[in-house]
Scaffold this motif. Structure first.
Motif, PDB file in Angstrom:
ATOM      1  N   ASN A  43       4.438   4.973 -11.225  1.00 43.85           N
ATOM      2  CA  ASN A  43       3.183   5.619 -10.841  1.00 43.85           C
ATOM      3  C   ASN A  43       3.257   6.483  -9.583  1.00 43.85           C
ATOM      4  O   ASN A  43       2.451   7.395  -9.426  1.00 43.85           O
ATOM      5  CB  ASN A  43       2.098   4.566 -10.605  1.00 43.85           C
ATOM      6  CG  ASN A  43       1.854   3.716 -11.837  1.00 43.85           C
ATOM      7  OD1 ASN A  43       1.353   4.207 -12.843  1.00 43.85           O
ATOM      8  ND2 ASN A  43       2.233   2.449 -11.767  1.00 43.85           N
ATOM      9  N   CYS A  44       4.163   6.197  -8.699  1.00 42.26           N
ATOM     10  CA  CYS A  44       4.013   6.728  -7.356  1.00 42.26           C
ATOM     11  C   CYS A  44       5.077   7.744  -6.964  1.00 42.26           C
ATOM     12  O   CYS A  44       4.873   8.515  -6.014  1.00 42.26           O
ATOM     13  CB  CYS A  44       4.031   5.597  -6.339  1.00 42.26           C
ATOM     14  SG  CYS A  44       3.170   4.116  -6.917  1.00 42.26           S
ATOM     15  N   CYS A  81       4.761  11.694  -6.069  1.00 48.80           N
ATOM     16  CA  CYS A  81       4.266  12.180  -4.785  1.00 48.80           C
ATOM     17  C   CYS A  81       4.959  11.540  -3.587  1.00 48.80           C
ATOM     18  O   CYS A  81       4.961  12.097  -2.498  1.00 48.80           O
ATOM     19  CB  CYS A  81       2.769  11.941  -4.660  1.00 48.80           C
ATOM     20  SG  CYS A  81       1.818  12.720  -5.974  1.00 48.80           S
ATOM     21  N   HIS A  82       5.494  10.330  -3.777  1.00 46.59           N
ATOM     22  CA  HIS A  82       6.083   9.643  -2.617  1.00 46.59           C
ATOM     23  C   HIS A  82       7.604   9.582  -2.691  1.00 46.59           C
ATOM     24  O   HIS A  82       8.235   9.056  -1.783  1.00 46.59           O
ATOM     25  CB  HIS A  82       5.521   8.233  -2.480  1.00 46.59           C
ATOM     26  CG  HIS A  82       4.069   8.206  -2.113  1.00 46.59           C
ATOM     27  ND1 HIS A  82       3.608   8.499  -0.859  1.00 46.59           N
ATOM     28  CD2 HIS A  82       2.962   7.933  -2.849  1.00 46.59           C
ATOM     29  CE1 HIS A  82       2.288   8.383  -0.820  1.00 46.59           C
ATOM     30  NE2 HIS A  82       1.863   8.052  -2.036  1.00 46.59           N
ATOM     31  N   PRO A 125       2.571  11.178   1.984  1.00 49.49           N
ATOM     32  CA  PRO A 125       3.329  10.972   3.231  1.00 49.49           C
ATOM     33  C   PRO A 125       4.507  10.014   3.072  1.00 49.49           C
ATOM     34  O   PRO A 125       4.631   9.324   2.080  1.00 49.49           O
ATOM     35  CB  PRO A 125       2.278  10.392   4.180  1.00 49.49           C
ATOM     36  CG  PRO A 125       1.251   9.769   3.292  1.00 49.49           C
ATOM     37  CD  PRO A 125       1.237  10.573   2.032  1.00 49.49           C
ATOM     38  N   ILE A 175      -1.212   7.021   8.161  1.00 49.72           N
ATOM     39  CA  ILE A 175      -2.447   7.792   8.281  1.00 49.72           C
ATOM     40  C   ILE A 175      -3.643   6.860   8.111  1.00 49.72           C
ATOM     41  O   ILE A 175      -4.646   6.954   8.811  1.00 49.72           O
ATOM     42  CB  ILE A 175      -2.510   8.897   7.200  1.00 49.72           C
ATOM     43  CG1 ILE A 175      -1.255   9.782   7.277  1.00 49.72           C
ATOM     44  CG2 ILE A 175      -3.783   9.723   7.339  1.00 49.72           C
ATOM     45  CD1 ILE A 175      -1.094  10.719   6.079  1.00 49.72           C
ATOM     46  N   LEU A 176      -3.498   5.977   7.163  1.00 50.11           N
ATOM     47  CA  LEU A 176      -4.633   5.130   6.776  1.00 50.11           C
ATOM     48  C   LEU A 176      -4.445   3.672   7.224  1.00 50.11           C
ATOM     49  O   LEU A 176      -5.135   2.782   6.756  1.00 50.11           O
ATOM     50  CB  LEU A 176      -4.822   5.193   5.260  1.00 50.11           C
ATOM     51  CG  LEU A 176      -5.029   6.621   4.729  1.00 50.11           C
ATOM     52  CD1 LEU A 176      -4.814   6.701   3.225  1.00 50.11           C
ATOM     53  CD2 LEU A 176      -6.421   7.131   5.078  1.00 50.11           C
ATOM     54  N   ARG A 195      -8.014   9.722   1.681  1.00 45.89           N
ATOM     55  CA  ARG A 195      -9.177  10.539   2.036  1.00 45.89           C
ATOM     56  C   ARG A 195      -9.472  11.530   0.901  1.00 45.89           C
ATOM     57  O   ARG A 195      -8.539  11.963   0.201  1.00 45.89           O
ATOM     58  CB  ARG A 195      -8.902  11.281   3.352  1.00 45.89           C
ATOM     59  CG  ARG A 195      -8.728  10.343   4.534  1.00 45.89           C
ATOM     60  CD  ARG A 195      -8.170  11.062   5.723  1.00 45.89           C
ATOM     61  NE  ARG A 195      -6.830  11.614   5.442  1.00 45.89           N
ATOM     62  CZ  ARG A 195      -6.151  12.345   6.299  1.00 45.89           C
ATOM     63  NH1 ARG A 195      -6.656  12.627   7.488  1.00 45.89           N
ATOM     64  NH2 ARG A 195      -4.966  12.818   5.989  1.00 45.89           N
ATOM     65  N   LYS A 240      -7.239  14.683  -0.748  1.00 43.75           N
ATOM     66  CA  LYS A 240      -5.848  14.686  -0.305  1.00 43.75           C
ATOM     67  C   LYS A 240      -4.878  14.406  -1.451  1.00 43.75           C
ATOM     68  O   LYS A 240      -3.689  14.690  -1.335  1.00 43.75           O
ATOM     69  CB  LYS A 240      -5.632  13.643   0.796  1.00 43.75           C
ATOM     70  CG  LYS A 240      -6.325  14.005   2.096  1.00 43.75           C
ATOM     71  CD  LYS A 240      -5.598  15.140   2.791  1.00 43.75           C
ATOM     72  CE  LYS A 240      -6.283  15.467   4.108  1.00 43.75           C
ATOM     73  NZ  LYS A 240      -5.658  16.605   4.782  1.00 43.75           N
ATOM     74  N   GLY A 241      -5.353  13.833  -2.531  1.00 45.30           N
ATOM     75  CA  GLY A 241      -4.473  13.627  -3.687  1.00 45.30           C
ATOM     76  C   GLY A 241      -4.133  12.184  -4.005  1.00 45.30           C
ATOM     77  O   GLY A 241      -3.590  11.894  -5.066  1.00 45.30           O
ATOM     78  N   MET A 242      -4.415  11.260  -3.113  1.00 48.84           N
ATOM     79  CA  MET A 242      -4.113   9.841  -3.370  1.00 48.84           C
ATOM     80  C   MET A 242      -5.351   9.225  -4.026  1.00 48.84           C
ATOM     81  O   MET A 242      -6.358   8.998  -3.385  1.00 48.84           O
ATOM     82  CB  MET A 242      -3.777   9.143  -2.047  1.00 48.84           C
ATOM     83  CG  MET A 242      -3.597   7.639  -2.134  1.00 48.84           C
ATOM     84  SD  MET A 242      -2.088   7.169  -3.013  1.00 48.84           S
ATOM     85  CE  MET A 242      -2.247   5.382  -2.957  1.00 48.84           C
TER      86      MET A 242
HETATM   87  C1  HEC Z   1      -0.763  12.528  -6.825  1.00 47.10           C
HETATM   88  C2  HEC Z   1       0.097  12.170  -5.772  1.00 47.10           C
HETATM   89  C3  HEC Z   1       0.151  10.700  -5.366  1.00 47.10           C
HETATM   90  C4  HEC Z   1       0.441   9.647  -6.155  1.00 47.10           C
HETATM   91  C5  HEC Z   1       0.786   9.624  -7.635  1.00 47.10           C
HETATM   92  C6  HEC Z   1       0.415   8.498  -5.301  1.00 47.10           C
HETATM   93  N1  HEC Z   1       0.101   8.861  -4.025  1.00 47.10           N
HETATM   94 FE1  HEC Z   1      -0.026   7.652  -2.418  1.00 47.10          FE
HETATM   95  N2  HEC Z   1      -0.631   9.194  -1.292  1.00 47.10           N
HETATM   96  C7  HEC Z   1      -0.746  10.497  -1.705  1.00 47.10           C
HETATM   97  C8  HEC Z   1      -1.329  11.282  -0.633  1.00 47.10           C
HETATM   98  C9  HEC Z   1      -1.599  12.753  -0.686  1.00 47.10           C
HETATM   99  C10 HEC Z   1      -1.558  10.413   0.441  1.00 47.10           C
HETATM  100  C11 HEC Z   1      -2.189  10.716   1.762  1.00 47.10           C
HETATM  101  C12 HEC Z   1      -3.683  10.363   1.642  1.00 47.10           C
HETATM  102  C13 HEC Z   1      -4.488  10.777   2.832  1.00 47.10           C
HETATM  103  O1  HEC Z   1      -3.981  11.479   3.645  1.00 47.10           O
HETATM  104  O2  HEC Z   1      -5.657  10.322   2.834  1.00 47.10           O
HETATM  105  C14 HEC Z   1      -1.098   9.095  -0.017  1.00 47.10           C
HETATM  106  C15 HEC Z   1      -1.134   7.964   0.774  1.00 47.10           C
HETATM  107  C16 HEC Z   1      -0.607   6.782   0.381  1.00 47.10           C
HETATM  108  C17 HEC Z   1      -0.505   5.655   1.255  1.00 47.10           C
HETATM  109  C18 HEC Z   1      -0.965   5.587   2.674  1.00 47.10           C
HETATM  110  C19 HEC Z   1       0.068   6.208   3.589  1.00 47.10           C
HETATM  111  C20 HEC Z   1      -0.381   6.257   5.025  1.00 47.10           C
HETATM  112  O3  HEC Z   1       0.327   6.890   5.790  1.00 47.10           O
HETATM  113  O4  HEC Z   1      -1.426   5.652   5.320  1.00 47.10           O
HETATM  114  C21 HEC Z   1       0.083   4.671   0.541  1.00 47.10           C
HETATM  115  C22 HEC Z   1       0.425   3.268   1.016  1.00 47.10           C
HETATM  116  C23 HEC Z   1       0.340   5.184  -0.776  1.00 47.10           C
HETATM  117  N3  HEC Z   1      -0.076   6.468  -0.824  1.00 47.10           N
HETATM  118  C24 HEC Z   1       0.920   4.441  -1.778  1.00 47.10           C
HETATM  119  C25 HEC Z   1       0.963   4.910  -3.090  1.00 47.10           C
HETATM  120  C26 HEC Z   1       1.328   4.081  -4.201  1.00 47.10           C
HETATM  121  C27 HEC Z   1       1.762   2.629  -4.120  1.00 47.10           C
HETATM  122  C28 HEC Z   1       1.247   4.847  -5.303  1.00 47.10           C
HETATM  123  C29 HEC Z   1       1.491   4.472  -6.718  1.00 47.10           C
HETATM  124  C30 HEC Z   1       0.686   3.371  -7.230  1.00 47.10           C
HETATM  125  C31 HEC Z   1       0.822   6.159  -4.874  1.00 47.10           C
HETATM  126  N4  HEC Z   1       0.648   6.161  -3.525  1.00 47.10           N
HETATM  127  C32 HEC Z   1       0.681   7.215  -5.707  1.00 47.10           C
HETATM  128  C33 HEC Z   1      -0.377  10.983  -2.930  1.00 47.10           C
HETATM  129  C34 HEC Z   1      -0.063  10.212  -4.037  1.00 47.10           C
END
Ligand code: HEC
Length: 297
Positions: free
Chosen positions: A206-207, A210-211, A221, A229-230, A246, A249-251
């Motif tokens: 899933n992740c 983007c990560h 990030p 960030i969060l 937020r 932002k895409g998350m």
């Molecule tokens: C579509 C792209 C995308 C996907 C897929 C995604 N993320 Fe994210 N994620 C982001 C973005 C963009 C941010 C920054 C959000 C913000 O700035 O509010 C983020 C932030 C986060 C953060 C917080 C980081 C921080 O610095 O606070 C975590 C933890 C995280 N993601 C975990 C995951 C996990 C686990 C998955 C899979 C289940 C996932 N993400 C899937 C784009 C994605």
């Protein structure tokens, strides 16, 4: 022709037997009678059978009785009366024996001599059940004293501690079996290799878009550094994954795709990446998260 309603007796005894069984054989589950309706079916069959026997027996008796001459009828009635009289004779006799007391008729023999203004003492025996109960209390008292006072048996505080320890184990067991009961408030970092491996799988599925596989970050990030960030730590990370980042932002919030237990696993996996310093990692974003223990543990 008294046919006491034996089907009522039978059903009564059966129910009594079931209650006793339930009391003695405590399976820790609910009432077997409620859980297994088959028991009711069997009961109902026995019940119907008893009624049938009863009806047939009563009818037979009536036919036979009608065929008797008057003298025989009389004799039968006397027999019946005697039988009813003697019905509880054994119990009555046993009871008097148990009592061990002189019957009222012969109390004269045991009235003591002294006489206070007409009040005299009747020296009857104590009922044996009473005496034995008394002896039992003495034995119990001695055993109790020796066990708790002389040999320092467990007191209430010890018992309390034991029970609390057992309860804690049960809670841990319960939590293990009900991983989806957790939320951001109650979640704890998972350290079992099986949980981390499951988290890694969820992360890859899933992740990584983007990560990145390494967690070093792309659209999202860097998840491996000190900066969040969060907010870092299991509770914040759980919250972010569950509720999303937020707006714009895409998350996205993952709570509709992942169960709470899975979020805890992937969150724990993310935290396990801390300090891996992937070569292609993004520059830190957000603030340094200071709660060391939650990150590194
Ligand atoms: C579509 C792209 C995308 C996907 C897929 C995604 N993320 Fe994210 N994620 C982001 C973005 C963009 C941010 C920054 C959000 C913000 O700035 O509010 C983020 C932030 C986060 C953060 C917080 C980081 C921080 O610095 O606070 C975590 C933890 C995280 N993601 C975990 C995951 C996990 C686990 C998955 C899979 C289940 C996932 N993400 C899937 C784009 C994605």
């Amino acid at each position: 022709m008294k046919t006491t309603m034996s089907y009522i007796r039978v059903i009564g005894f059966m129910i009594l037997a079931f209650f006793l069984l339930e009391l003695i054989v405590d399976t820790g589950e609910g009432w077997a009678i409620i859980q297994y309706p088959i028991i009711w079916a069997i009961l109902a069959m026995v019940f119907l059978f008893a009624i049938a026997v009863e009806i047939i027996a009563a009818a037979l008796q009536r036919v036979l009785f009608a065929g008797l001459n008057d003298e025989a009828k009389e004799r039968y009635k006397t027999m019946e009366a005697v039988r009813n009289e003697n019905r509880f004779a054994w119990f009555k006799r046993k009871y008097t024996e148990m009592l061990g007391a002189k019957p009222i008729e012969s109390e004269q023999e045991i009235v003591l001599d002294h006489n206070y203004d007409g009040i005299r003492e009747l020296d009857n025996n104590l009922p044996p059940w009473w005496t034995y109960l008394f002896y039992i209390t003495i034995v119990f008292g001695v055993a109790y004293f020796v066990y708790y006072e002389v040999f320092d048996g467990p007191n209430q505080i010890d018992e309390y501690k034991v029970e609390v320890a057992i309860a804690k184990e049960e809670i841990a067991e319960y939590k293990k079996n009900n991983q989806d009961l957790i939320d951001a408030e109650t979640v704890e970092l998972l350290t079992e290799p099986s949980d981390i491996a499951a988290g890694k799988t969820i992360f890859s599925e899933n992740c990584v878009a983007c990560h990145k596989e390494s967690g070093g970050g792309g659209i999202g990030p860097n998840l491996t550094d000190d900066n969040w960030i969060l907010g870092g730590g299991i509770k914040n990370v759980f919250h972010t994954i569950s509720e999303g980042g937020r707006a714009g932002k895409g998350m996205i919030p993952w709570k509709s795709d992942l169960k709470p237990g899975e979020i805890a696993q992937v969150a724990s996996y993310v935290l396990s990446l801390y300090g891996t310093n992937p070569p292609d990692g993004k520059d830190p974003e957000g603030d340094i998260w200071k709660n060391e223990s939650a990150l590194t543990e």
